[in-house]
Design a protein around this motif. Structure first.
Motif, PDB file in Angstrom:
ATOM      1  N   ILE A  85      48.692  19.576-155.658  1.00  0.00           N
ATOM      2  CA  ILE A  85      47.412  19.630-154.945  1.00  0.00           C
ATOM      3  C   ILE A  85      47.397  18.622-153.807  1.00  0.00           C
ATOM      4  O   ILE A  85      46.984  18.941-152.684  1.00  0.00           O
ATOM      5  CB  ILE A  85      46.247  19.393-155.931  1.00  0.00           C
ATOM      6  CG1 ILE A  85      46.153  20.578-156.888  1.00  0.00           C
ATOM      7  CG2 ILE A  85      44.936  19.172-155.191  1.00  0.00           C
ATOM      8  CD1 ILE A  85      45.269  20.338-158.080  1.00  0.00           C
ATOM      9  N   GLU A  86      47.883  17.419-154.062  1.00  0.00           N
ATOM     10  CA  GLU A  86      47.928  16.397-153.009  1.00  0.00           C
ATOM     11  C   GLU A  86      48.857  16.821-151.876  1.00  0.00           C
ATOM     12  O   GLU A  86      48.558  16.589-150.709  1.00  0.00           O
ATOM     13  CB  GLU A  86      48.355  15.061-153.607  1.00  0.00           C
ATOM     14  CG  GLU A  86      47.287  14.461-154.508  1.00  0.00           C
ATOM     15  CD  GLU A  86      47.751  13.254-155.298  1.00  0.00           C
ATOM     16  OE1 GLU A  86      48.940  12.873-155.204  1.00  0.00           O
ATOM     17  OE2 GLU A  86      46.909  12.684-156.023  1.00  0.00           O
ATOM     18  N   ILE A 140      49.521  19.915-150.950  1.00  0.00           N
ATOM     19  CA  ILE A 140      48.830  20.961-150.192  1.00  0.00           C
ATOM     20  C   ILE A 140      47.786  20.341-149.276  1.00  0.00           C
ATOM     21  O   ILE A 140      47.649  20.720-148.112  1.00  0.00           O
ATOM     22  CB  ILE A 140      48.185  21.994-151.146  1.00  0.00           C
ATOM     23  CG1 ILE A 140      49.280  22.801-151.845  1.00  0.00           C
ATOM     24  CG2 ILE A 140      47.234  22.923-150.390  1.00  0.00           C
ATOM     25  CD1 ILE A 140      48.774  23.663-152.992  1.00  0.00           C
ATOM     26  N   GLN A 141      47.060  19.355-149.781  1.00  0.00           N
ATOM     27  CA  GLN A 141      46.015  18.718-148.996  1.00  0.00           C
ATOM     28  C   GLN A 141      46.572  17.919-147.827  1.00  0.00           C
ATOM     29  O   GLN A 141      45.920  17.791-146.796  1.00  0.00           O
ATOM     30  CB  GLN A 141      45.165  17.808-149.886  1.00  0.00           C
ATOM     31  CG  GLN A 141      44.329  18.574-150.881  1.00  0.00           C
ATOM     32  CD  GLN A 141      43.651  17.678-151.900  1.00  0.00           C
ATOM     33  OE1 GLN A 141      44.116  16.591-152.202  1.00  0.00           O
ATOM     34  NE2 GLN A 141      42.544  18.154-152.450  1.00  0.00           N
ATOM     35  N   ASN A 142      47.791  17.377-147.955  1.00  0.00           N
ATOM     36  CA  ASN A 142      48.328  16.465-146.949  1.00  0.00           C
ATOM     37  C   ASN A 142      49.443  17.025-146.085  1.00  0.00           C
ATOM     38  O   ASN A 142      49.835  16.389-145.113  1.00  0.00           O
ATOM     39  CB  ASN A 142      48.837  15.183-147.642  1.00  0.00           C
ATOM     40  CG  ASN A 142      47.731  14.461-148.371  1.00  0.00           C
ATOM     41  OD1 ASN A 142      46.614  14.368-147.878  1.00  0.00           O
ATOM     42  ND2 ASN A 142      48.025  13.981-149.558  1.00  0.00           N
ATOM     43  N   GLU A 169      50.671  19.876-143.611  1.00  0.00           N
ATOM     44  CA  GLU A 169      50.255  21.005-142.769  1.00  0.00           C
ATOM     45  C   GLU A 169      51.216  22.186-142.888  1.00  0.00           C
ATOM     46  O   GLU A 169      50.800  23.345-142.848  1.00  0.00           O
ATOM     47  CB  GLU A 169      50.121  20.582-141.308  1.00  0.00           C
ATOM     48  CG  GLU A 169      49.627  21.681-140.390  1.00  0.00           C
ATOM     49  CD  GLU A 169      48.280  22.280-140.816  1.00  0.00           C
ATOM     50  OE1 GLU A 169      48.128  23.518-140.701  1.00  0.00           O
ATOM     51  OE2 GLU A 169      47.391  21.529-141.247  1.00  0.00           O
ATOM     52  N   ARG A 214      50.261  24.044-146.006  1.00  0.00           N
ATOM     53  CA  ARG A 214      48.990  24.739-145.790  1.00  0.00           C
ATOM     54  C   ARG A 214      49.190  25.977-144.931  1.00  0.00           C
ATOM     55  O   ARG A 214      48.590  27.022-145.184  1.00  0.00           O
ATOM     56  CB  ARG A 214      47.956  23.796-145.175  1.00  0.00           C
ATOM     57  CG  ARG A 214      47.433  22.764-146.158  1.00  0.00           C
ATOM     58  CD  ARG A 214      46.159  22.086-145.682  1.00  0.00           C
ATOM     59  NE  ARG A 214      46.210  21.575-144.340  1.00  0.00           N
ATOM     60  CZ  ARG A 214      46.622  20.357-143.979  1.00  0.00           C
ATOM     61  NH1 ARG A 214      47.031  19.514-144.910  1.00  0.00           N
ATOM     62  NH2 ARG A 214      46.608  19.979-142.730  1.00  0.00           N
ATOM     63  N   ILE A 256      43.049  26.850-150.264  1.00  0.00           N
ATOM     64  CA  ILE A 256      43.123  25.523-149.647  1.00  0.00           C
ATOM     65  C   ILE A 256      41.754  24.854-149.712  1.00  0.00           C
ATOM     66  O   ILE A 256      41.633  23.690-150.079  1.00  0.00           O
ATOM     67  CB  ILE A 256      43.620  25.613-148.190  1.00  0.00           C
ATOM     68  CG1 ILE A 256      45.045  26.167-148.164  1.00  0.00           C
ATOM     69  CG2 ILE A 256      43.549  24.253-147.500  1.00  0.00           C
ATOM     70  CD1 ILE A 256      45.551  26.520-146.777  1.00  0.00           C
ATOM     71  N   GLU A 257      40.716  25.606-149.389  1.00  0.00           N
ATOM     72  CA  GLU A 257      39.366  25.063-149.411  1.00  0.00           C
ATOM     73  C   GLU A 257      38.938  24.695-150.832  1.00  0.00           C
ATOM     74  O   GLU A 257      38.293  23.667-151.053  1.00  0.00           O
ATOM     75  CB  GLU A 257      38.391  26.077-148.809  1.00  0.00           C
ATOM     76  CG  GLU A 257      38.634  26.338-147.337  1.00  0.00           C
ATOM     77  CD  GLU A 257      37.847  27.521-146.805  1.00  0.00           C
ATOM     78  OE1 GLU A 257      36.872  27.934-147.460  1.00  0.00           O
ATOM     79  OE2 GLU A 257      38.218  28.026-145.740  1.00  0.00           O
ATOM     80  N   LEU A 273      40.697  23.596-153.213  1.00  0.00           N
ATOM     81  CA  LEU A 273      41.383  22.402-153.710  1.00  0.00           C
ATOM     82  C   LEU A 273      40.737  21.093-153.255  1.00  0.00           C
ATOM     83  O   LEU A 273      41.065  20.031-153.765  1.00  0.00           O
ATOM     84  CB  LEU A 273      42.851  22.422-153.283  1.00  0.00           C
ATOM     85  CG  LEU A 273      43.690  23.543-153.890  1.00  0.00           C
ATOM     86  CD1 LEU A 273      45.097  23.515-153.315  1.00  0.00           C
ATOM     87  CD2 LEU A 273      43.721  23.449-155.394  1.00  0.00           C
ATOM     88  N   GLN A 274      39.815  21.169-152.309  1.00  0.00           N
ATOM     89  CA  GLN A 274      39.178  19.956-151.806  1.00  0.00           C
ATOM     90  C   GLN A 274      38.357  19.252-152.883  1.00  0.00           C
ATOM     91  O   GLN A 274      38.273  18.036-152.907  1.00  0.00           O
ATOM     92  CB  GLN A 274      38.284  20.273-150.600  1.00  0.00           C
ATOM     93  CG  GLN A 274      39.031  20.842-149.416  1.00  0.00           C
ATOM     94  CD  GLN A 274      40.161  19.936-148.932  1.00  0.00           C
ATOM     95  OE1 GLN A 274      39.999  18.734-148.816  1.00  0.00           O
ATOM     96  NE2 GLN A 274      41.312  20.526-148.665  1.00  0.00           N
ATOM     97  N   ASN A 275      37.729  20.013-153.769  1.00  0.00           N
ATOM     98  CA  ASN A 275      36.850  19.430-154.780  1.00  0.00           C
ATOM     99  C   ASN A 275      37.302  19.797-156.191  1.00  0.00           C
ATOM    100  O   ASN A 275      36.496  20.162-157.033  1.00  0.00           O
ATOM    101  CB  ASN A 275      35.407  19.909-154.570  1.00  0.00           C
ATOM    102  CG  ASN A 275      34.858  19.438-153.249  1.00  0.00           C
ATOM    103  OD1 ASN A 275      34.983  18.273-152.904  1.00  0.00           O
ATOM    104  ND2 ASN A 275      34.271  20.341-152.500  1.00  0.00           N
TER     105      ASN A 275
END
Length: 152
Positions: free
Chosen positions: A31-32, A34-36, A38, A41, A53-54, A56-58
């Motif tokens: 998850i980290e 994917i978040q970091n 590009e 993503r 992707i959205e 996974l933000q929360n």
């Protein structure tokens, strides 16, 4: 209403796939990343999984549970209720507008390859089945695609 994903093949031994999926904390580095990253993503967007992707933000993870914010629904959380070593991890909704169970089944193909299938059994009211059925099938396949992309 019961739906199953397509069978996904994973280039990793079944023991490694199972041990990763049986402890949800093991998904945190993915998850980290994917978040970091590009590049990662962009690959997810190209596969048509922009909404993942959205989501996974929360996300909230523990060893036994996962919670995610869903548009117009709020938090949906699932807890692992059963583990069958090397074969299956079974989840049940804890916080959700509908009661559902999810199974992640894994089987060996060779010593270095596994296959995986997801099945969801959701208690969807009769009046909503026609509207939700195709979305449920699409959603379970997106989850399976995402899990198949993990570097086990």
């Amino acid at each position: 209403m019961k739906e199953s994903s397509e069978i996904k093949y994973i280039n990793a031994p079944v023991e490694r796939v199972y041990s990763t999926l049986a402890n949800l904390e093991n998904l945190r580095p993915l998850i980290e990343r994917i978040q970091n990253d590009e590049t990662v993503r962009e690959k997810i967007r190209e596969a048509g999984h922009e909404s993942a992707i959205e989501s996974l933000q929360n996300i909230a993870l523990t060893n036994d549970s996962i919670g995610v914010q869903a548009p117009m629904v709020g938090t949906i959380s699932m807890r692992i209720i059963d583990r069958e070593e090397g074969k299956c991890v079974k989840f049940e909704t804890e916080q959700s507008p509908i009661k559902a169970n999810l199974w992640i089944q894994t089987l060996p193909v060779t010593a270095d390859q596994s296959k995986m299938k997801l099945t969801i059994d959701a208690d969807i009211p009769f009046m909503l089945k026609a509207m939700v059925g195709s979305k449920l099938k699409d959603g379970i396949n997106k989850i399976a695609d995402t899990l198949a992309m993990i570097n086990y």
